[in-house]
Structures are given as C-alpha cells and as structure tokens.
Design a protein around this motif. Structure first.
Motif, PDB file in Angstrom:
ATOM      1  N   GLY A  98      -4.648   6.898  -2.475  1.00  0.00           N
ATOM      2  CA  GLY A  98      -4.499   5.529  -2.953  1.00  0.00           C
ATOM      3  C   GLY A  98      -4.296   4.580  -1.784  1.00  0.00           C
ATOM      4  O   GLY A  98      -4.103   4.994  -0.644  1.00  0.00           O
ATOM      5  N   ARG A  99      -4.316   3.311  -2.046  1.00  0.00           N
ATOM      6  CA  ARG A  99      -4.155   2.313  -0.995  1.00  0.00           C
ATOM      7  C   ARG A  99      -2.789   2.442  -0.320  1.00  0.00           C
ATOM      8  O   ARG A  99      -1.771   2.607  -0.964  1.00  0.00           O
ATOM      9  CB  ARG A  99      -4.305   0.909  -1.592  1.00  0.00           C
ATOM     10  N   ALA A 100      -2.808   2.395   1.013  1.00  0.00           N
ATOM     11  CA  ALA A 100      -1.556   2.503   1.770  1.00  0.00           C
ATOM     12  C   ALA A 100      -0.661   1.299   1.491  1.00  0.00           C
ATOM     13  O   ALA A 100      -1.133   0.190   1.298  1.00  0.00           O
ATOM     14  CB  ALA A 100      -1.851   2.601   3.265  1.00  0.00           C
ATOM     15  N   GLN A 101       0.617   1.544   1.488  1.00  0.00           N
ATOM     16  CA  GLN A 101       1.576   0.465   1.257  1.00  0.00           C
ATOM     17  C   GLN A 101       2.030  -0.105   2.597  1.00  0.00           C
ATOM     18  O   GLN A 101       2.824   0.493   3.313  1.00  0.00           O
ATOM     19  CB  GLN A 101       2.780   0.993   0.464  1.00  0.00           C
ATOM     20  N   VAL A 102       1.497  -1.245   2.965  1.00  0.00           N
ATOM     21  CA  VAL A 102       1.895  -1.930   4.186  1.00  0.00           C
ATOM     22  C   VAL A 102       2.711  -3.148   3.773  1.00  0.00           C
ATOM     23  O   VAL A 102       2.278  -3.935   2.932  1.00  0.00           O
ATOM     24  CB  VAL A 102       0.659  -2.356   5.009  1.00  0.00           C
ATOM     25  N   THR A 103       3.869  -3.300   4.359  1.00  0.00           N
ATOM     26  CA  THR A 103       4.827  -4.275   3.844  1.00  0.00           C
ATOM     27  C   THR A 103       4.334  -5.709   3.936  1.00  0.00           C
ATOM     28  O   THR A 103       4.138  -6.374   2.927  1.00  0.00           O
ATOM     29  CB  THR A 103       6.158  -4.118   4.592  1.00  0.00           C
ATOM     30  N   ASP A 104       4.155  -6.229   5.157  1.00  0.00           N
ATOM     31  CA  ASP A 104       3.749  -7.627   5.297  1.00  0.00           C
ATOM     32  C   ASP A 104       2.965  -7.795   6.592  1.00  0.00           C
ATOM     33  O   ASP A 104       3.463  -8.393   7.563  1.00  0.00           O
ATOM     34  CB  ASP A 104       4.984  -8.535   5.295  1.00  0.00           C
ATOM     35  N   PRO A 105       1.744  -7.298   6.660  1.00  0.00           N
ATOM     36  CA  PRO A 105       1.000  -7.355   7.919  1.00  0.00           C
ATOM     37  C   PRO A 105       0.688  -8.776   8.357  1.00  0.00           C
ATOM     38  O   PRO A 105       0.597  -9.052   9.552  1.00  0.00           O
ATOM     39  CB  PRO A 105      -0.285  -6.576   7.597  1.00  0.00           C
ATOM     40  N   GLN A 106       0.527  -9.696   7.418  1.00  0.00           N
ATOM     41  CA  GLN A 106       0.155 -11.054   7.801  1.00  0.00           C
ATOM     42  C   GLN A 106       1.222 -11.725   8.656  1.00  0.00           C
ATOM     43  O   GLN A 106       0.905 -12.582   9.491  1.00  0.00           O
ATOM     44  CB  GLN A 106      -0.114 -11.887   6.539  1.00  0.00           C
ATOM     45  N   ARG A 107       2.463 -11.357   8.458  1.00  0.00           N
ATOM     46  CA  ARG A 107       3.544 -11.926   9.271  1.00  0.00           C
ATOM     47  C   ARG A 107       3.300 -11.658  10.752  1.00  0.00           C
ATOM     48  O   ARG A 107       3.464 -12.551  11.590  1.00  0.00           O
ATOM     49  CB  ARG A 107       4.886 -11.338   8.831  1.00  0.00           C
ATOM     50  N   GLU A 108       2.893 -10.419  11.073  1.00  0.00           N
ATOM     51  CA  GLU A 108       2.629 -10.074  12.463  1.00  0.00           C
ATOM     52  C   GLU A 108       1.475 -10.912  13.020  1.00  0.00           C
ATOM     53  O   GLU A 108       1.506 -11.358  14.170  1.00  0.00           O
ATOM     54  CB  GLU A 108       2.304  -8.578  12.593  1.00  0.00           C
ATOM     55  N   PHE A 109       0.450 -11.141  12.213  1.00  0.00           N
ATOM     56  CA  PHE A 109      -0.705 -11.908  12.677  1.00  0.00           C
ATOM     57  C   PHE A 109      -0.323 -13.356  12.986  1.00  0.00           C
ATOM     58  O   PHE A 109      -0.796 -13.931  13.957  1.00  0.00           O
ATOM     59  CB  PHE A 109      -1.826 -11.868  11.637  1.00  0.00           C
ATOM     60  N   VAL A 110       0.523 -13.915  12.177  1.00  0.00           N
ATOM     61  CA  VAL A 110       0.901 -15.316  12.374  1.00  0.00           C
ATOM     62  C   VAL A 110       1.762 -15.483  13.615  1.00  0.00           C
ATOM     63  O   VAL A 110       1.446 -16.267  14.524  1.00  0.00           O
ATOM     64  CB  VAL A 110       1.632 -15.864  11.133  1.00  0.00           C
ATOM     65  N   PHE A 111       2.871 -14.756  13.672  1.00  0.00           N
ATOM     66  CA  PHE A 111       3.849 -15.009  14.719  1.00  0.00           C
ATOM     67  C   PHE A 111       3.435 -14.463  16.081  1.00  0.00           C
ATOM     68  O   PHE A 111       3.890 -14.965  17.113  1.00  0.00           O
ATOM     69  CB  PHE A 111       5.215 -14.466  14.305  1.00  0.00           C
ATOM     70  N   LYS A 112       2.554 -13.449  16.088  1.00  0.00           N
ATOM     71  CA  LYS A 112       2.070 -12.930  17.371  1.00  0.00           C
ATOM     72  C   LYS A 112       0.672 -13.444  17.710  1.00  0.00           C
ATOM     73  O   LYS A 112       0.119 -13.080  18.741  1.00  0.00           O
ATOM     74  CB  LYS A 112       2.090 -11.406  17.351  1.00  0.00           C
ATOM     75  N   GLN A 113       0.119 -14.283  16.815  1.00  0.00           N
ATOM     76  CA  GLN A 113      -1.193 -14.890  17.042  1.00  0.00           C
ATOM     77  C   GLN A 113      -2.235 -13.829  17.397  1.00  0.00           C
ATOM     78  O   GLN A 113      -2.974 -13.928  18.377  1.00  0.00           O
ATOM     79  CB  GLN A 113      -1.108 -15.965  18.126  1.00  0.00           C
ATOM     80  N   LEU A 114      -2.286 -12.801  16.558  1.00  0.00           N
ATOM     81  CA  LEU A 114      -3.185 -11.677  16.788  1.00  0.00           C
ATOM     82  C   LEU A 114      -4.594 -12.000  16.301  1.00  0.00           C
ATOM     83  O   LEU A 114      -4.800 -12.895  15.485  1.00  0.00           O
ATOM     84  CB  LEU A 114      -2.683 -10.431  16.051  1.00  0.00           C
ATOM     85  N   ARG A 115      -5.549 -11.222  16.814  1.00  0.00           N
ATOM     86  CA  ARG A 115      -6.917 -11.319  16.334  1.00  0.00           C
ATOM     87  C   ARG A 115      -7.369  -9.939  15.887  1.00  0.00           C
ATOM     88  O   ARG A 115      -7.323  -8.982  16.659  1.00  0.00           O
ATOM     89  CB  ARG A 115      -7.852 -11.845  17.432  1.00  0.00           C
ATOM     90  N   GLN A 116      -7.792  -9.824  14.643  1.00  0.00           N
ATOM     91  CA  GLN A 116      -8.266  -8.551  14.102  1.00  0.00           C
ATOM     92  C   GLN A 116      -9.649  -8.745  13.504  1.00  0.00           C
ATOM     93  O   GLN A 116      -9.914  -9.737  12.828  1.00  0.00           O
ATOM     94  CB  GLN A 116      -7.318  -8.032  13.014  1.00  0.00           C
ATOM     95  N   GLU A 117     -10.511  -7.782  13.760  1.00  0.00           N
ATOM     96  CA  GLU A 117     -11.861  -7.874  13.218  1.00  0.00           C
ATOM     97  C   GLU A 117     -12.374  -6.493  12.869  1.00  0.00           C
ATOM     98  O   GLU A 117     -12.272  -5.553  13.662  1.00  0.00           O
ATOM     99  CB  GLU A 117     -12.794  -8.532  14.243  1.00  0.00           C
ATOM    100  N   GLY A 118     -12.904  -6.365  11.662  1.00  0.00           N
ATOM    101  CA  GLY A 118     -13.578  -5.146  11.276  1.00  0.00           C
ATOM    102  C   GLY A 118     -15.045  -5.228  11.651  1.00  0.00           C
ATOM    103  O   GLY A 118     -15.591  -6.313  11.864  1.00  0.00           O
ATOM    104  N   PHE A 119     -15.703  -4.078  11.718  1.00  0.00           N
ATOM    105  CA  PHE A 119     -17.103  -4.111  12.126  1.00  0.00           C
ATOM    106  C   PHE A 119     -17.849  -2.876  11.628  1.00  0.00           C
ATOM    107  O   PHE A 119     -17.263  -1.840  11.332  1.00  0.00           O
ATOM    108  CB  PHE A 119     -17.221  -4.183  13.653  1.00  0.00           C
ATOM    109  N   ILE A 120     -19.157  -3.030  11.558  1.00  0.00           N
ATOM    110  CA  ILE A 120     -20.087  -1.921  11.373  1.00  0.00           C
ATOM    111  C   ILE A 120     -21.008  -1.953  12.578  1.00  0.00           C
ATOM    112  O   ILE A 120     -21.522  -3.014  12.962  1.00  0.00           O
ATOM    113  CB  ILE A 120     -20.879  -2.063  10.057  1.00  0.00           C
ATOM    114  N   VAL A 121     -21.223  -0.812  13.201  1.00  0.00           N
ATOM    115  CA  VAL A 121     -21.854  -0.782  14.514  1.00  0.00           C
ATOM    116  C   VAL A 121     -23.289  -1.296  14.517  1.00  0.00           C
ATOM    117  O   VAL A 121     -23.797  -1.761  15.552  1.00  0.00           O
ATOM    118  CB  VAL A 121     -21.785   0.640  15.105  1.00  0.00           C
ATOM    119  N   THR A 122     -23.959  -1.296  13.371  1.00  0.00           N
ATOM    120  CA  THR A 122     -25.337  -1.801  13.344  1.00  0.00           C
ATOM    121  C   THR A 122     -25.400  -3.307  13.621  1.00  0.00           C
ATOM    122  O   THR A 122     -26.489  -3.849  13.776  1.00  0.00           O
ATOM    123  CB  THR A 122     -26.001  -1.484  11.995  1.00  0.00           C
ATOM    124  N   ARG A 123     -24.248  -3.973  13.708  1.00  0.00           N
ATOM    125  CA  ARG A 123     -24.213  -5.369  14.155  1.00  0.00           C
ATOM    126  C   ARG A 123     -24.925  -5.506  15.505  1.00  0.00           C
ATOM    127  O   ARG A 123     -25.538  -6.528  15.804  1.00  0.00           O
ATOM    128  CB  ARG A 123     -22.763  -5.831  14.279  1.00  0.00           C
TER     129      ARG A 123
END
Length: 336
Positions: free
Chosen positions: A257-282
């Motif tokens: 089942g889907r993993a339970q991650v508490t609040d990942p968006q908080r980390e993105f906001v306060f640490k100004q992170l950049r995350q990107e998913g991809f498929i290699v045929t790009r």
C-alpha cells in the motif's frame, strides 16, 4: 517456420507477483513482410518499472520489457541479418518487428547495438542501455551535482543506483552514501567507491535516520531516489538548503500500500528543495551520448558493473520476482 515462446500477463497483480500472474504460450510466426525483420532474443531484461506498468495493460498482453536480440532474417536494410539490436519486444523468444506498425512497445525504437569492444552484449540491457542512461541523465541533469557535495542513493546496489554512485564520485562529490538491503551488497558498494553504506534491513525503520546522520553528518545535497517510503522520508528530513532530488522509482510501494509519509511538503518549503520525477526516454534524442560516456568510463577503469544472470527463458517470472525482492546485485537479466 518459427515457433516463438512468450510470457503472457495472465492475471492482475495483487501484491508481489506470483506464478498465477503469468502464462507461457507458443505461437507460429508468419512470413516476413516488407521492411520487417525477425529478432531472436539472446538476453532479456527484468526491471522494477514492469510491476507498476503492467497494471495498466489488459490481461492477455505479452509482458513488456527490453531485450538484446540477433537479427536472423530481414527485409529491412537498416537491420541486416547478423546484427544485434536492442528492442522493447517484451518477454518473447522471437519477434517480427515492423517499425511502421509501431509494435515494439514503450517509447523507444529498436536500434542496432554499437560495438562494446571486449565487453558483453548483455550490457545493452544495463550500464550501456536504459539503466545506464537512467543513471547518467537522471542524476546529472536533475541533481546537477557539484564538487564537494553529499549524495545519497537508495536502491544503490541495483542496476541504476550502483552507476549513480560511481558517477557522483567521478564528478567530485565528497561523500556518497549508498542504501542497500544486505551486508554483501553494502560491501560491494564500498568497492565501487561509495564512501558509506547503510543496510536498511539491519538498522530498521526506527534506526534509519540516525544511521543516515552518521553516514552523512553534513546533511544531504543530492538524493537519487529509487525506493520511496520511510527511507525517502528520512532523507528528506536531512536535506540541506537548496538540495535536489531525482525520483527514479518508488519500488518500496510497488507491491504494498502507499507509504505513510508525514509531511514531506514542509521540507520542500523551508529547505527550498527541488524534486523532479522522470522517465529516461525524455532524453531519447541524446541516447547514444549516455552510452558513449558510460562506455568511455568503463574503458578508463572508472566505472564498474555487475550482472545477476538467470539462465533460461522459462525462468523469466522467477528472475522478475527475485529482482523485485532484492535478489539481484547490479543488473538482473535472463539469458535465453
């Protein structure tokens, strides 16, 4: 007359794939038409993406996947008899390929393999194929590593992760941490140049964050994510300001089942992170760039590979399930 064997997606997956999800069939192939060629499989790939992708295909479909094959008959001048090709022909021993029909599957067209020199053709399914390009483009283009940075790679002993870690060292990253599921895999990663490793099975969910802190005391600048779940949650919590995350896969969720991650968006906001998913045929238009770069590093002794080979087309499902449960080190392939 050519009789092909093929593995059929016989029943929708529910959790980890089982024997009942697959059915082995035979079919007699017709004569070649204009511009067609016949490909006889030599090596076939089993990869994590097959598990979630097949869920969108109807029952009765041939299992998807890439293979290295020999052209044994041809009416296409671009694919002469005797040439070796890569193609997404699925779990089949023989395939009539018609490029105009678009019957090769997925998003990439078949291509004649370049010379790998003294190295085996099976690398066209690994470091000199889709997994190698996944590591090359997915890490360099999205994480954009800089000298002196700290990199964490989950699923590090697999076909993609093991290459990512080595490229990170080639690019001058000071600390590269590999996460894997056994002491043997962790030991192998250290021979590849990983600075630290974490056996996630040994430290467990509760101890993973502390183990990561010890392995990467300066925090994490780049994270190449193959697994998702609690491992990724812990890494997010230790990312540095302006960190970059390349999401290649979430294999921990493929059979659960889907993993339970508490609040990942908080980390993105306060640490100004950049995350990107991809498929290699790009990066399809730059495909040979990645293969040539990885081959050059292999020839220079800067890049090492390993394969886990299962013998026999009849054992495709066995190899697939073994790969999904961590039974492989490096690239998992099947030799026909």
């Amino acid at each position: 007359m050519v009789v092909a064997k093929k593995w059929i997606y016989a029943k929708p997956f529910d959790g980890l794939p089982k024997d009942e999800n697959f059915r082995l069939e035979e079919e007699t192939l017709p004569e070649l038409g204009e511009n067609e060629f016949l490909a006889e499989a030599e090596f076939l790939s089993v990869d994590p993406y097959m598990r979630p992708y097949m869920s969108s295909y109807p029952v009765g479909t041939v299992m998807i996947g890439g293979q290295v094959a020999k052209v044994t008959a041809s009416r296409n001048v671009n694919f002469p008899v005797g040439a070796y090709v890569f193609g997404n022909f699925g779990w089949r021993t023989h395939t009539i390929v018609n490029l105009e029909r678009g019957s090769t599957g997925l998003d990439s067209k078949p291509y004649v393999l370049p010379s790998f020199g003294k190295h085996p053709r099976s690398l066209g399914l690994g470091v000199l194929g889709m997994p190698g390009n996944t590591a090359y483009f997915g890490f360099l283009e999205l994480c954009q590593p800089k000298e002196g940075e700290t990199v964490v790679v989950s699923g590090a002993a697999g076909a993609v992760g093991s290459i990512v870690g080595q490229i990170a060292k080639l690019k001058g990253c000071s600390t590269v941490v590999g996460v894997a599921g056994s002491d043997e895999k962790c030991a192998w990663l250290r021979t590849l140049g990983f600075d630290a490793t974490i056996n996630y099975r040994t430290v467990g969910k509760e101890g993973f964050a502390a183990a990561l802190k010890q392995a990467a005391p300066k925090g994490v600048d780049c994270y190449f994510d193959n697994v998702g779940g609690y491992i990724s949650e812990a890494v997010l919590g230790q990312m540095n300001l302006y960190g970059r995350i390349s999401v290649c896969g979430t294999i921990s969720n493929y059979n659960e089942g889907r993993a339970q991650v508490t609040d990942p968006q908080r980390e993105f906001v306060f640490k100004q992170l950049r995350q990107e998913g991809f498929i290699v045929t790009r990066w399809a238009k730059r495909w040979m760039e990645g293969i040539e770069a990885n081959l050059r590093w292999i020839e220079e002794g800067k890049l090492t590979y390993q394969e886990t080979v299962t013998e026999g087309f009849e054992r495709m499902p066995t190899a697939f399930v073994s790969m999904l449960t961590g039974g492989n080190t490096g690239k998992a392939i099947v030799k026909v």
